[in-house]
Scaffold this motif. Structure first.
Motif, PDB file in Angstrom:
ATOM      1  N   HIS A   1       0.846  -1.202   0.000  1.00  0.00           N
ATOM      2  CA  HIS A   1       0.000   0.000   0.000  1.00  0.00           C
ATOM      3  C   HIS A   1       0.880   1.251   0.000  1.00  0.00           C
TER       4      HIS A   1
ATOM      5  N   ASP B   1      -3.914   1.071  12.852  1.00  0.00           N
ATOM      6  CA  ASP B   1      -4.361   2.345  13.413  1.00  0.00           C
ATOM      7  C   ASP B   1      -4.812   3.350  12.362  1.00  0.00           C
ATOM      8  N   ALA B   2      -4.223   3.284  11.167  1.00  0.00           N
ATOM      9  CA  ALA B   2      -4.616   4.247  10.132  1.00  0.00           C
ATOM     10  C   ALA B   2      -5.768   3.702   9.282  1.00  0.00           C
ATOM     11  N   GLY B   3      -6.171   2.446   9.538  1.00  0.00           N
ATOM     12  CA  GLY B   3      -7.303   1.891   8.798  1.00  0.00           C
ATOM     13  C   GLY B   3      -6.987   1.571   7.346  1.00  0.00           C
ATOM     14  N   ILE B   4      -5.795   1.015   7.081  1.00  0.00           N
ATOM     15  CA  ILE B   4      -5.475   0.601   5.714  1.00  0.00           C
ATOM     16  C   ILE B   4      -6.247  -0.688   5.430  1.00  0.00           C
ATOM     17  N   PRO B   5      -7.108  -0.678   4.398  1.00  0.00           N
ATOM     18  CA  PRO B   5      -8.028  -1.809   4.229  1.00  0.00           C
ATOM     19  C   PRO B   5      -7.435  -2.979   3.438  1.00  0.00           C
TER      20      PRO B   5
ATOM     21  N   SER C   1      -8.520  -4.621   0.685  1.00  0.00           N
ATOM     22  CA  SER C   1      -9.562  -4.532  -0.330  1.00  0.00           C
ATOM     23  C   SER C   1      -8.920  -4.455  -1.704  1.00  0.00           C
TER      24      SER C   1
ATOM     25  N   ARG D   1      -2.089   0.260  -8.353  1.00  0.00           N
ATOM     26  CA  ARG D   1      -1.651  -0.440  -7.151  1.00  0.00           C
ATOM     27  C   ARG D   1      -0.820  -1.672  -7.516  1.00  0.00           C
TER      28      ARG D   1
ATOM     29  N   MET E   1     -14.338   5.098  10.566  1.00  0.00           N
ATOM     30  CA  MET E   1     -13.236   5.772  11.249  1.00  0.00           C
ATOM     31  C   MET E   1     -13.297   7.269  10.978  1.00  0.00           C
TER      32      MET E   1
ATOM     33  N   TYR F   1     -11.050  10.755  10.338  1.00  0.00           N
ATOM     34  CA  TYR F   1      -9.728  11.223   9.898  1.00  0.00           C
ATOM     35  C   TYR F   1      -9.697  12.745   9.911  1.00  0.00           C
TER      36      TYR F   1
ATOM     37  N   ASP G   1     -12.343   3.700   5.548  1.00  0.00           N
ATOM     38  CA  ASP G   1     -10.969   3.254   5.766  1.00  0.00           C
ATOM     39  C   ASP G   1     -10.020   4.272   5.152  1.00  0.00           C
ATOM     40  N   LEU G   2      -8.726   4.002   5.232  1.00  0.00           N
ATOM     41  CA  LEU G   2      -7.747   4.967   4.729  1.00  0.00           C
ATOM     42  C   LEU G   2      -7.918   5.211   3.231  1.00  0.00           C
ATOM     43  N   ASP G   3      -8.249   4.169   2.471  1.00  0.00           N
ATOM     44  CA  ASP G   3      -8.403   4.365   1.026  1.00  0.00           C
ATOM     45  C   ASP G   3      -9.500   5.384   0.723  1.00  0.00           C
TER      46      ASP G   3
ATOM     47  N   PRO H   1      -5.539   9.442  11.170  1.00  0.00           N
ATOM     48  CA  PRO H   1      -6.700   8.892  11.869  1.00  0.00           C
ATOM     49  C   PRO H   1      -6.865   9.567  13.229  1.00  0.00           C
TER      50      PRO H   1
END
Lengths: 407, 118
Positions: free
Chosen positions: A121, A169-173, A175, A183, B1, B3, B89-91, B111
């Motif tokens: 990512h 913690d940063a919510g990287i999915p 997906s 990507r 979440m 941000y 989410d981050l995306d 976040p």
């Protein structure tokens, strides 16, 4: 160690390398928690050490045991009421019918693709992407990766912990994004860097994990997930050509240049394999930089002697490559090809147009070679000395020492 | 979440004045962006700040305050504004951040660890 014990240990290594990535991908999706999935898989691999005999389906065994370990961890955490809001939900699900076939199920592909995209990512820095890919997708242990990159184990372990923490913690999915191609390009860059690290440090590979083989294994896996991506196949072909020439690239720890390599020591079956992969990439008719590099490698690999090389064709391939991905390093390679096609003076003239490579040893090494050929030994020696001061690979250093001594 | 999006602008850059003919179009871009956040259920709050030249910083060392004229870090880019958003989410947060009608900016996406609810 008894023969049985050796066999069991090899089976465990194989399980880690070939299956743990699939199982991790499935469990990360099921648990919705990468860290928990990773810990569970590691627990299960440790448990494999006490096998009395190798199970009939090691992958199914790994999934079942890792899944159960994960549930145990969730139960303990729920009991302590401090971890995972999702624990209660997951524990309320009926016990999964764990089929022996589950890891061979066709949906595994999507889970694996999600996992490799997550590891690469763009929110993670390049070093973290490389470490996570080898660790989570490739199933290598932290000490193995640290040794392969010659970095302290603690540094690598910390890098992985930090990356996993950021993912959480940063919510990287986990997906598959809309911009899949972009990507996938990041994944290819990571795999190429792994390959390149192995390709250049191969001479000092005594007992180390072979990063070239790992890169080929991971790229093949990606190619089976994305069979219609021409660049994935292009990279795979490039890596296969590199490996096929490996045996001839070094002699007693010294680098042998392409021109001087004993071509009978190239692996002809490996070159055939690379040719087939490249042909299937080109058949998709979507041009890309890895395919061009593989095509250039194919020109070298399929020339029976150095004199048979079609240098004008290689010059034009480098020109196309410069258009797709302009970089001074590509111009440097093009200058080498030009010197072979049109003479050393033409090569030097192109070399003179390059800026920004003053700290790159191959720029100075190339300059030294071309100046030697144009009959300017003093300037050549200066260039080789600058190259020698910048080179870090022991085989390249030896080679440069020999070039300086010969002038 | 949740941000926080910190908008970093080059401090040297002149902001468009309301009298500038291009101002209307500039504002329309931001209004449309804000509406997109609201319609998508992402909006929590947001603001544009006065330039960093208007900032005053309190520096506290061992419980003793010193008041300093200026922002807390002298950098080429300064905090020009912020959005606080909800994203799955981050995306999604990154996609929303990159939809801002900037030509040049750095947008830091972070976040939220904890935010008291009223």
């Amino acid at each position: 160690m008894t023969a049985d014990a050796v066999e069991r240990r090899q089976a465990i290594t194989r399980l880690a390398r070939e299956e743990s990535g699939h199982v991790l991908a499935l469990l990360a999706h099921r648990f919705g928690d990468l860290d928990l999935a990773d810990e569970s898989v590691q627990d299960a691999l440790l448990a494999a050490a006490s096998w009395d005999e190798i199970p009939a389906n090691p992958a199914g065994w790994l999934y079942t045991v890792a899944h159960n370990r994960g549930i145990d961890r969730l139960r303990r955490a729920a009991a302590e009421r401090r971890r995972h809001q999702s624990a209660a939900y997951l524990l309320s699900l009926p016990d999964e019918e764990v089929s022996e076939m589950i890891v061979e199920h066709s949906d595994v592909g999507d889970e694996q693709l999600r996992l490799v995209l997550l590891c690469c990512h763009p929110a993670l820095d390049r070093d973290a992407q490389i470490a996570l890919t080898l660790r989570l997708v490739g199933g290598l242990s932290t000490p193995e990766i640290a040794a392969a990159f010659l970095i302290p184990e603690a540094t690598l372990a910390q890098r992985i912990v930090r990356a996993k923490r950021k993912i959480r913690d940063a919510g990287i999915p986990l997906s598959i994004p809309h911009s899949l191609d972009e990507r996938v390009d990041a994944v290819l860059t990571v795999l190429y860097l792994i390959y390149n690290e192995g390709y250049l440090s191969r001479s000092s590979a005594g007992g180390r994990v072979d990063l070239v083989d790992e890169a080929i294994r991971l790229t093949s896996a990606l190619a089976s997930l994305l069979p219609n991506n021409a660049e994935v196949l292009g990279l795979l072909a490039l890596e296969l050509y590199g490996r096929a020439r490996a045996a001839a690239r070094f002699a007693s720890d010294e680098l042998i240049l392409l021109d001087d390599q004993d071509r009978t020591r190239w692996d002809s079956a490996g070159i055939e394999h690379a040719n087939r992969v490249l042909a299937s990439a080109l058949a998709l008719e979507v041009a890309g930089p890895f395919q061009l590099q593989a095509w250039i490698a194919s020109q070298h690999a399929n020339a029976r002697t150095a004199a048979n090389t079609d240098w004008p064709a290689i010059v034009s391939a480098y020109a196309q490559l410069s258009l797709l991905t302009p970089s001074p390093v590509i111009t440097l390679n093009r200058a080498v090809a030009v010197s072979m096609a049109d003479g050393s003076h033409a090569g030097l003239a192109l070399l003179d147009t390059i800026t920004g490579l003053d700290d790159y040893h191959l720029y100075w090494a190339t300059r030294g070679e071309l100046l030697t050929r144009t009959g300017d030994p003093d300037a050549a020696a200066d260039a080789f000395r600058r190259a020698r001061a910048l080179a870090t690979n022991p085989a390249e250093q030896k080679h440069l020492d020999r070039r300086i001594a010969a002038l | 979440m949740e941000y926080m999006l910190f908008l970093g602008e080059a401090e040297a850059r002149e902001r468009i004045a309301p009298t500038d003919p291009a101002f209307g179009e500039y504002m329309a871009g931001w209004m449309a962006y804000n509406q997109k956040l609201i319609d998508g259920g992402h909006w929590i709050s947001g603001a544009q700040l006065q330039p960093a030249g208007t900032a005053t910083t309190i520096k506290r060392v061992d419980s003793v305050d010193t008041i300093i004229d200026g922002p807390f870090a002298e950098t080429k880019e300064q905090l020009g504004g912020y959005y606080l958003i909800e994203a799955k989410d981050l995306d999604e947060a990154l996609a929303l951040a990159s939809a801002m009608p900037f030509t040049d900016a750095s947008i830091e996406v972070r976040p939220v660890a904890y935010r008291p609810q009223p």
